[in-house]
Scaffold this motif. Structure first.
Motif, short mmCIF file in Angstrom:
data_model
loop_
_atom_site.label_atom_id
_atom_site.label_comp_id
_atom_site.label_asym_id
_atom_site.label_seq_id
_atom_site.Cartn_x
_atom_site.Cartn_y
_atom_site.Cartn_z
N LEU A 27 0.82 -1.22 0.00
CA LEU A 27 0.00 0.00 0.00
C LEU A 27 0.86 1.27 0.00
N LEU A 28 2.05 1.18 0.58
CA LEU A 28 2.94 2.35 0.60
C LEU A 28 3.33 2.81 -0.80
N PRO A 31 0.10 5.83 -2.75
CA PRO A 31 -0.59 6.84 -1.93
C PRO A 31 -1.94 7.20 -2.53
N ASN A 32 -2.97 7.14 -1.72
CA ASN A 32 -4.34 7.43 -2.15
C ASN A 32 -4.80 6.53 -3.29
N HIS A 147 -2.63 13.94 1.33
CA HIS A 147 -2.70 13.10 2.54
C HIS A 147 -1.54 12.10 2.64
N VAL A 148 -0.41 12.40 2.02
CA VAL A 148 0.72 11.47 2.05
C VAL A 148 1.29 11.33 3.45
N GLU A 150 -0.38 11.37 6.38
CA GLU A 150 -1.21 10.41 7.08
C GLU A 150 -0.98 8.99 6.56
N TRP A 151 -0.86 8.89 5.23
CA TRP A 151 -0.64 7.59 4.58
C TRP A 151 0.65 6.93 5.10
N ASN A 152 1.74 7.70 5.09
CA ASN A 152 3.02 7.16 5.55
C ASN A 152 3.02 6.86 7.04
N THR A 154 0.52 6.16 9.03
CA THR A 154 -0.33 5.01 9.33
C THR A 154 0.34 3.70 8.94
N LEU A 155 0.82 3.61 7.71
CA LEU A 155 1.37 2.35 7.21
C LEU A 155 2.72 2.00 7.83
#
Length: 196
Positions: A27-28, A31-32, A147-148, A150-152, A154-155
């Motif tokens: 998923l990383l 992004p989005n 939202h990168v 938050e993405w990074n 979180t993962l």
């Protein structure tokens, strides 16, 4: 017998953790849900270390398989000690692999994401010693991907926690295997001396 069932349980626990690490790492790259950033090489450097795919993922299937085989083994005496010693070696490989995932995930969280800012593509948080993690107002510095941050966070946090659990499980099995080897050898010697 208890040490074998413990090993089997620990092995079965590693499999879902490894699968989740693989999914989180994949998923990383998106992004989005967008593929263009991976194609343009506009992702954080640590994504390309394959921490969740290799370290916390594929490599963990080796100790998981060995642990579960130990649980199914019916060897007694010297054979049991040999099998448990093999599980200790597999556990050490697991500690190294999951430790790699843990360390790289921590470094990625500390450095922050690679993103487009008003100054161009860069790591806007790399000199902040991870302070951006608690400063949500600073996240707006990253304009693209949206939202990168938050993405990074979180993962990589998921990878950090899962690999930490994998380290703990492998350390438990290493101790379990060592104790079983030592106790098995002692019991075998006692049985030998009693029969002599």
């Amino acid at each position: 017998m208890c040490s074998r069932s413990c090993a089997k349980c620990l092995g079965a626990t590693l499999i879902p953790l490894a699968l989740c690490c693989i999914v989180a790492n994949i998923l990383l790259y998106f992004p989005n849900g967008e593929t263009k950033y991976a194609q343009d090489d506009s992702l954080t450097l640590y994504v390309w270390f394959f921490t969740g795919i290799a370290g916390g993922g594929i490599m963990m299937f080796l100790p998981a398989t060995v642990f579960m085989k130990v649980g199914d083994s019916n060897d007694d005496g010297c054979g049991k000690s040999c099998v448990m010693f093999c599980s200790v070696l597999a556990a050490l490989i697991g500690v190294a692999a999951s430790g790699y995932c843990f360390i790289i995930s921590a470094l990625a969280l500390d450095k922050g994401p690679y993103c487009l800012t008003s100054l161009g593509w860069m790591y806007p948080f790399q000199d902040g010693n991870g302070r951006y993690l608690t400063d949500r107002d600073s996240w707006s510095a990253c304009l693209i991907p949206a939202h990168v941050v938050e993405w990074n966070i979180t993962l990589f946090s998921i990878l950090l926690v899962l690999s930490g659990l994998e380290v703990i499980i492998c350390v438990i099995q290493a101790i379990n295997g060592l104790l079983s080897c030592l106790c098995g050898s002692c019991c075998s010697m006692e049985n030998y001396s009693m029969n002599a």
